[in-house]
Design a protein around this motif. Structure first.
Motif, PDB file in Angstrom:
ATOM      1  N   LEU A  52     -15.189   9.900 -10.102  1.00  0.00           N
ATOM      2  CA  LEU A  52     -14.979  11.193  -9.141  1.00  0.00           C
ATOM      3  C   LEU A  52     -15.519  11.614  -8.180  1.00  0.00           C
ATOM      4  CD1 LEU A  52     -13.449  13.866 -12.133  1.00  0.00           C
ATOM      5  CD2 LEU A  52     -12.474  12.005 -10.693  1.00  0.00           C
ATOM      6  N   ASP A  53     -14.980  11.613  -7.125  1.00  0.00           N
ATOM      7  CA  ASP A  53     -15.689  12.311  -5.891  1.00  0.00           C
ATOM      8  C   ASP A  53     -15.010  14.115  -5.117  1.00  0.00           C
ATOM      9  OD1 ASP A  53     -13.754  11.583  -4.632  1.00  0.00           O
ATOM     10  OD2 ASP A  53     -14.953   9.529  -3.743  1.00  0.00           O
ATOM     11  N   LYS A  54     -15.490  13.675  -5.043  1.00  0.00           N
ATOM     12  CA  LYS A  54     -14.303  15.230  -4.446  1.00  0.00           C
ATOM     13  C   LYS A  54     -13.692  15.255  -3.562  1.00  0.00           C
ATOM     14  CE  LYS A  54     -17.060  18.485  -2.365  1.00  0.00           C
ATOM     15  NZ  LYS A  54     -17.985  19.414  -1.026  1.00  0.00           N
ATOM     16  N   GLN A  55     -13.036  14.071  -3.209  1.00  0.00           N
ATOM     17  CA  GLN A  55     -11.931  13.611  -2.806  1.00  0.00           C
ATOM     18  C   GLN A  55     -11.044  13.606  -3.805  1.00  0.00           C
ATOM     19  OE1 GLN A  55     -11.803  10.375  -0.064  1.00  0.00           O
ATOM     20  NE2 GLN A  55      -9.312  10.728   0.212  1.00  0.00           N
ATOM     21  N   GLU A  78      -9.224   7.068 -15.186  1.00  0.00           N
ATOM     22  CA  GLU A  78      -9.711   6.711 -15.620  1.00  0.00           C
ATOM     23  C   GLU A  78     -10.641   7.934 -16.218  1.00  0.00           C
ATOM     24  OE1 GLU A  78     -10.931   2.695 -13.805  1.00  0.00           O
ATOM     25  OE2 GLU A  78      -8.597   1.632 -14.354  1.00  0.00           O
ATOM     26  N   ILE A  79      -9.872   8.627 -16.744  1.00  0.00           N
ATOM     27  CA  ILE A  79     -11.132   9.874 -17.642  1.00  0.00           C
ATOM     28  C   ILE A  79     -10.288  10.446 -18.379  1.00  0.00           C
ATOM     29  CG2 ILE A  79     -11.859   9.855 -14.805  1.00  0.00           C
ATOM     30  CD1 ILE A  79     -10.579  12.833 -14.780  1.00  0.00           C
ATOM     31  N   MET A  83     -11.622  16.044 -19.152  1.00  0.00           N
ATOM     32  CA  MET A  83     -11.799  15.731 -17.729  1.00  0.00           C
ATOM     33  C   MET A  83     -10.729  16.427 -17.092  1.00  0.00           C
ATOM     34  SD  MET A  83     -14.545  16.295 -15.824  1.00  0.00           S
ATOM     35  CE  MET A  83     -15.532  15.814 -16.686  1.00  0.00           C
ATOM     36  N   ALA A  84      -9.282  15.422 -16.620  1.00  0.00           N
ATOM     37  CA  ALA A  84      -8.731  15.950 -16.249  1.00  0.00           C
ATOM     38  C   ALA A  84      -8.378  17.989 -16.140  1.00  0.00           C
ATOM     39  CB  ALA A  84      -7.578  14.882 -15.960  1.00  0.00           C
ATOM     40  N   SER A  85      -8.742  18.481 -17.116  1.00  0.00           N
ATOM     41  CA  SER A  85      -7.962  19.123 -17.866  1.00  0.00           C
ATOM     42  C   SER A  85      -9.071  20.978 -17.043  1.00  0.00           C
ATOM     43  CB  SER A  85      -7.429  19.433 -18.684  1.00  0.00           C
ATOM     44  OG  SER A  85      -7.815  21.084 -18.815  1.00  0.00           O
ATOM     45  N   ASP A  97     -18.164  22.769  -4.244  1.00  0.00           N
ATOM     46  CA  ASP A  97     -19.809  22.178  -4.827  1.00  0.00           C
ATOM     47  C   ASP A  97     -20.424  20.656  -4.501  1.00  0.00           C
ATOM     48  OD1 ASP A  97     -20.142  23.953  -7.029  1.00  0.00           O
ATOM     49  OD2 ASP A  97     -18.676  22.662  -8.643  1.00  0.00           O
ATOM     50  N   SER A  98     -21.311  20.941  -4.245  1.00  0.00           N
ATOM     51  CA  SER A  98     -21.465  19.423  -4.000  1.00  0.00           C
ATOM     52  C   SER A  98     -21.667  17.970  -4.380  1.00  0.00           C
ATOM     53  CB  SER A  98     -22.667  19.497  -2.478  1.00  0.00           C
ATOM     54  OG  SER A  98     -23.472  20.013  -3.856  1.00  0.00           O
ATOM     55  N   GLY A  99     -21.444  18.242  -5.433  1.00  0.00           N
ATOM     56  CA  GLY A  99     -21.560  17.212  -6.489  1.00  0.00           C
ATOM     57  C   GLY A  99     -20.969  17.997  -7.895  1.00  0.00           C
TER      58      GLY A  99
END
Length: 101
Positions: A52-55, A78-79, A83-85, A97-99
């Motif tokens: 994942l990334d911010k987008q 693919e997570i 994590m999706a929740s 957040d930056s990360g």
């Protein structure tokens, strides 16, 4: 301290690390220096495999708010469903957040 460069082979990185002035000073024993070099190389591969990334996190939040299932999001990105929740609820990859968290 030297860091692996994308596409650099293990043997090239270890050689660079073993010869580095900074790593020689920090790890005077060659066995220890080699162990750290191998560990750094392995960890660099883990770091670069983020799914994942911010987008993408923003897209997950939007799609979840629109009613898409966790199963569908998890499969698409693919997570895990967990994590999706977390991303969907804003507990991970918060907009400010930056990360990753």
């Amino acid at each position: 301290m030297p860091e692996p460069i994308k596409g650099e082979s293990l043997s090239d990185f270890v050689g660079k690390f073993m010869g580095s002035k900074e790593s020689r000073k920090s790890f005077p024993k060659s066995k220890q220096r080699a162990a750290v070099a191998y560990s750094e190389f392995r960890n660099s591969k883990k770091k670069s495999s983020a799914k994942l990334d911010k987008q993408k996190a923003g897209e997950i939040r939007q799609r979840r708010q629109a009613g898409e299932s966790l199963e569908s999001l998890a499969r698409h990105f693919e997570i895990s469903k967990a994590m999706a929740s977390k991303v969907g609820r804003g507990e991970s990859w918060k907009e400010d957040d930056s990360g990753r968290r």
